[in-house]
Scaffold this motif. Structure first.
Motif, short mmCIF file in Angstrom:
data_model
loop_
_atom_site.label_atom_id
_atom_site.label_comp_id
_atom_site.label_asym_id
_atom_site.label_seq_id
_atom_site.Cartn_x
_atom_site.Cartn_y
_atom_site.Cartn_z
N ASP A 164 0.83 -1.22 0.00
CA ASP A 164 0.00 0.00 0.00
C ASP A 164 0.86 1.26 0.00
O ASP A 164 0.45 2.30 -0.54
N ALA A 165 2.04 1.19 0.60
CA ALA A 165 2.91 2.36 0.71
C ALA A 165 3.82 2.54 -0.51
O ALA A 165 4.53 3.53 -0.60
N GLY A 166 3.82 1.57 -1.43
CA GLY A 166 4.63 1.69 -2.63
C GLY A 166 5.98 1.02 -2.58
O GLY A 166 6.82 1.26 -3.46
N VAL A 167 6.21 0.16 -1.60
CA VAL A 167 7.46 -0.60 -1.57
C VAL A 167 7.47 -1.58 -2.73
O VAL A 167 6.44 -2.20 -3.04
N GLU A 168 8.63 -1.74 -3.38
CA GLU A 168 8.72 -2.60 -4.55
C GLU A 168 9.78 -3.68 -4.36
O GLU A 168 10.72 -3.52 -3.57
N VAL A 169 9.61 -4.78 -5.07
CA VAL A 169 10.62 -5.83 -5.09
C VAL A 169 11.93 -5.23 -5.62
O VAL A 169 11.94 -4.52 -6.62
N GLY A 170 13.03 -5.51 -4.94
CA GLY A 170 14.33 -4.95 -5.31
C GLY A 170 14.72 -3.74 -4.50
O GLY A 170 15.89 -3.34 -4.53
N ASP A 171 13.77 -3.14 -3.77
CA ASP A 171 14.13 -2.03 -2.88
C ASP A 171 15.04 -2.56 -1.77
O ASP A 171 14.87 -3.68 -1.29
N VAL A 172 15.99 -1.73 -1.35
CA VAL A 172 16.81 -2.05 -0.18
C VAL A 172 16.42 -1.09 0.93
O VAL A 172 16.56 0.13 0.77
N ILE A 173 15.90 -1.62 2.02
CA ILE A 173 15.48 -0.79 3.15
C ILE A 173 16.72 -0.41 3.95
O ILE A 173 17.37 -1.27 4.55
N LEU A 174 17.04 0.88 3.96
CA LEU A 174 18.24 1.38 4.63
C LEU A 174 17.96 1.91 6.02
O LEU A 174 18.84 1.87 6.89
N SER A 175 16.77 2.45 6.23
CA SER A 175 16.42 2.92 7.57
C SER A 175 14.92 2.78 7.78
O SER A 175 14.14 2.82 6.83
N PHE A 176 14.54 2.59 9.05
CA PHE A 176 13.15 2.41 9.42
C PHE A 176 12.88 3.29 10.64
O PHE A 176 13.52 3.16 11.67
N ASP A 177 11.95 4.21 10.47
CA ASP A 177 11.57 5.13 11.55
C ASP A 177 12.80 5.86 12.11
O ASP A 177 12.94 6.03 13.31
N GLY A 178 13.70 6.25 11.20
CA GLY A 178 14.87 7.02 11.60
C GLY A 178 16.03 6.20 12.12
O GLY A 178 17.08 6.76 12.47
N ARG A 179 15.92 4.86 12.15
CA ARG A 179 16.98 4.00 12.66
C ARG A 179 17.62 3.25 11.50
O ARG A 179 16.93 2.60 10.71
N ASP A 180 18.95 3.37 11.37
CA ASP A 180 19.66 2.69 10.30
C ASP A 180 19.52 1.18 10.43
O ASP A 180 19.55 0.64 11.54
N ILE A 181 19.40 0.50 9.31
CA ILE A 181 19.23 -0.95 9.28
C ILE A 181 20.50 -1.59 8.75
O ILE A 181 20.94 -1.29 7.63
N SER A 182 21.08 -2.49 9.53
CA SER A 182 22.31 -3.18 9.10
C SER A 182 21.99 -4.47 8.37
O SER A 182 22.67 -4.82 7.40
N ASP A 183 20.95 -5.19 8.81
CA ASP A 183 20.62 -6.47 8.18
C ASP A 183 19.16 -6.81 8.43
O ASP A 183 18.44 -6.06 9.10
N THR A 184 18.73 -7.95 7.91
CA THR A 184 17.32 -8.33 8.01
C THR A 184 16.90 -8.58 9.46
O THR A 184 15.79 -8.25 9.86
N ARG A 185 17.79 -9.17 10.24
CA ARG A 185 17.45 -9.48 11.63
C ARG A 185 17.14 -8.21 12.42
O ARG A 185 16.19 -8.17 13.22
N GLU A 186 17.91 -7.18 12.17
CA GLU A 186 17.68 -5.92 12.87
C GLU A 186 16.35 -5.30 12.44
O GLU A 186 15.60 -4.79 13.26
N LEU A 187 16.04 -5.36 11.15
CA LEU A 187 14.78 -4.80 10.67
C LEU A 187 13.59 -5.54 11.28
O LEU A 187 12.62 -4.89 11.73
#
Length: 500
Positions: free
Chosen positions: A322-345
């Motif tokens: 619904d928010a427009g996320v697409e396959v192939g996007d790399v999530i770099l930060s979530f709610d202002g917090r940097d993301i290092s890997d999938t476990r952290e996200l």
């Protein structure tokens, strides 16, 4: 007379002292020693190990033994153990079967564990596996007081349970600390009921942080303080008397402590306990994506500056779509917090509130973009999701073309059925694979479906070859593939140096 003179000479050889010189030397020595001591860590200055006796007195009354009981089915009728008459095992089996009760009769089973009080009105924390399946939970305090506990809620994902007891007087309790404020090497203390021995204390140091055993939200503190069976659910204390972990598991070939124990971090437990206390269940945030870690080869293929973040491999119906996320996007930060890997996200999203709208920074097509996502609830999504089962069927042979050590064929309806790919509209199936090729080395398999090359859809081998050549012309050493295997999507980076 000569002997007397000798003694006088010996005394006279002792030099005379100036008291002012002595005082000056003493003061200089003391000043030098003060400088050395001030440069040492605070605990090193004491010259001794910490004394845990006062800490035990401070927190011990809030730590409890837990005894659970449940009714389990008795032995069913049918074949019973057969031993020769007069065998040494004959008495053993008869005693064992007598304890089991008559055929089909239920029996009561007991289990032991530990826990701790977190509020004066009687809320207690323990492990879920300590009380799972119990129909009676008895709490015993250090002074011998026994109370029956009510189960408020459990979270099997983090193995945490919240209990409640009623008491006329306020109960002694302990508070949670912040595990992230501590460092490897700091002293910790374990308290609990090891092997049913009752109130017991062991000490050690923090060996490591961020250990993961098998759960999505694992964030274990590793310690060498002795943790044994029966310690489960008990507290891991810092030297201030705050709980920074809940003792949960050990790594041991013998079943006893070998100095590798794990306590779920208080930074995870506090959020779980707050939800169990308010709702009786967990309510974790849900983003609605499938993700994987970004390795160096993938980062190079995408022109991403560093190999970090969580790469989106699938976006089913949900908040992210619904928010427009697409396959192939790399999530770099979530709610202002940097993301290092999938476990952290996964952990950060799970700690977020259901219905909350957050900013998500993604890397897409060589640039960053900020999206706003309103989170759903993970538990609801998991209950509605039925993952399809994979298929081990070897795909039928179809017309193929060979490229990069792979024999590729377009995805047909028959192959789509065999490969559990009903929702895949295009792509190329790997029919054969050169075992010494880069493709085989990176982990591709026969039956994998390549749906994207360099984040562009492919439906035939000609499109695949065109995209590979374009990447070579651009000076890339590898290309990014999106594959589907047993219905699950995954990105892989494939080296393309050298011919076809």
């Amino acid at each position: 007379m000569q002997r007397s003179q000798a003694r006088v000479i010996a005394r006279s050889q002792t030099p005379s002292f100036d008291p002012r010189l002595i005082l000056g030397a003493v003061l200089a020595t003391l000043m030098a020693l003060a400088l050395v001591v001030s440069s040492l860590p605070a605990r090193a200055q004491t010259g001794a190990l910490p004394d845990f006796a006062d800490l035990v007195d401070q927190v011990g009354d809030a730590v409890v033994n837990i005894t659970t009981s449940s009714v389990v089915a008795g032995r069913a009728g049918g074949p019973q153990p057969q031993v020769p008459d007069g065998s040494p095992l004959e008495d053993f089996f008869e005693d064992f079967l007598d304890r089991q009760g008559p055929d089909g009769a239920p029996r009561r089973s007991q289990a032991l564990g530990s826990g701790f009080v977190i509020s004066e009105d009687g809320y207690l924390v323990t492990n879920n596996h300590v009380i799972e399946g119990a129909d009676e939970i008895m709490i015993e305090f250090r002074d011998g007081t026994e109370l029956v506990a009510e189960l408020i809620g459990t979270d099997p994902t983090t193995d945490i349970a919240l209990l409640k007891v009623e008491n006329d007087a306020p109960l002694p309790f302990v508070e949670f600390g912040v595990s992230a404020d501590h460092r490897v090497g700091e002293w910790v203390m374990v308290m609990g009921n090891p092997l049913g021995q009752g109130f017991s204390v062991s000490v050690g140091v923090i060996s490591a942080f961020g250990r993961s055993l098998q759960g999505s939200y694992d964030d274990f503190i590793q310690t060498d303080a002795a943790i044994n069976q029966g310690n489960s659910g008990g507290p891991l204390f810092n030297l201030e008397g705050d709980v920074i972990g809940v003792n949960t598991a050990i790594l041991s070939p013998t079943g006893g402590s070998i100095g590798i124990g794990f306590a779920m971090s208080s930074d995870v437990v506090t959020n779980v306990v707050a939800q169990l206390r308010e709702f009786g269940e967990t309510r974790r945030g849900w983003l609605g994506v499938r993700i994987q870690d970004v390795d160096e080869a993938m980062a190079e293929a995408m022109d991403l500056e560093e190999a970090r973040g969580a790469m989106v491999t699938d976006v089913p119906t949900g908040p992210a779509l619904d928010a427009g996320v697409e396959v192939g996007d790399v999530i770099l930060s979530f709610d202002g917090r940097d993301i290092s890997d999938t476990r952290e996200l996964v952990r950060i999203v799970g700690e977020s509130n259901v219905g909350e709208t957050v900013r998500v920074l993604v890397f897409r097509d060589g640039a960053t973009e900020t999206l706003r996502v309103t989170l759903g609830r993970r538990e609801t999504a998991e209950a509605a999701d039925a993952a399809p089962e994979g298929s081990d069927t070897t795909p039928d042979v179809a017309p193929t073309s060979e490229i990069l050590g792979m024999s590729l064929a377009p995805l047909t309806d028959e192959l789509r059925e065999q490969l559990n790919a009903q929702n895949v509209s295009g792509g190329l199936v790997i029919q054969e694979l050169d075992p010494v090729s880069e493709a085989a080395e990176m982990g591709l398999r026969v039956g994998d479906i390549i749906t994207e090359v360099t984040q562009q859809s492919v439906e035939n081998v000609a499109e695949f070859q065109t995209l590979v050549q374009a990447a070579r012309d651009a000076g890339q050493q590898s290309i990014l593939l999106l594959i589907r295997r047993d219905g699950n999507p995954r990105f892989m980076a494939l080296a393309i140096d050298g011919g076809n």
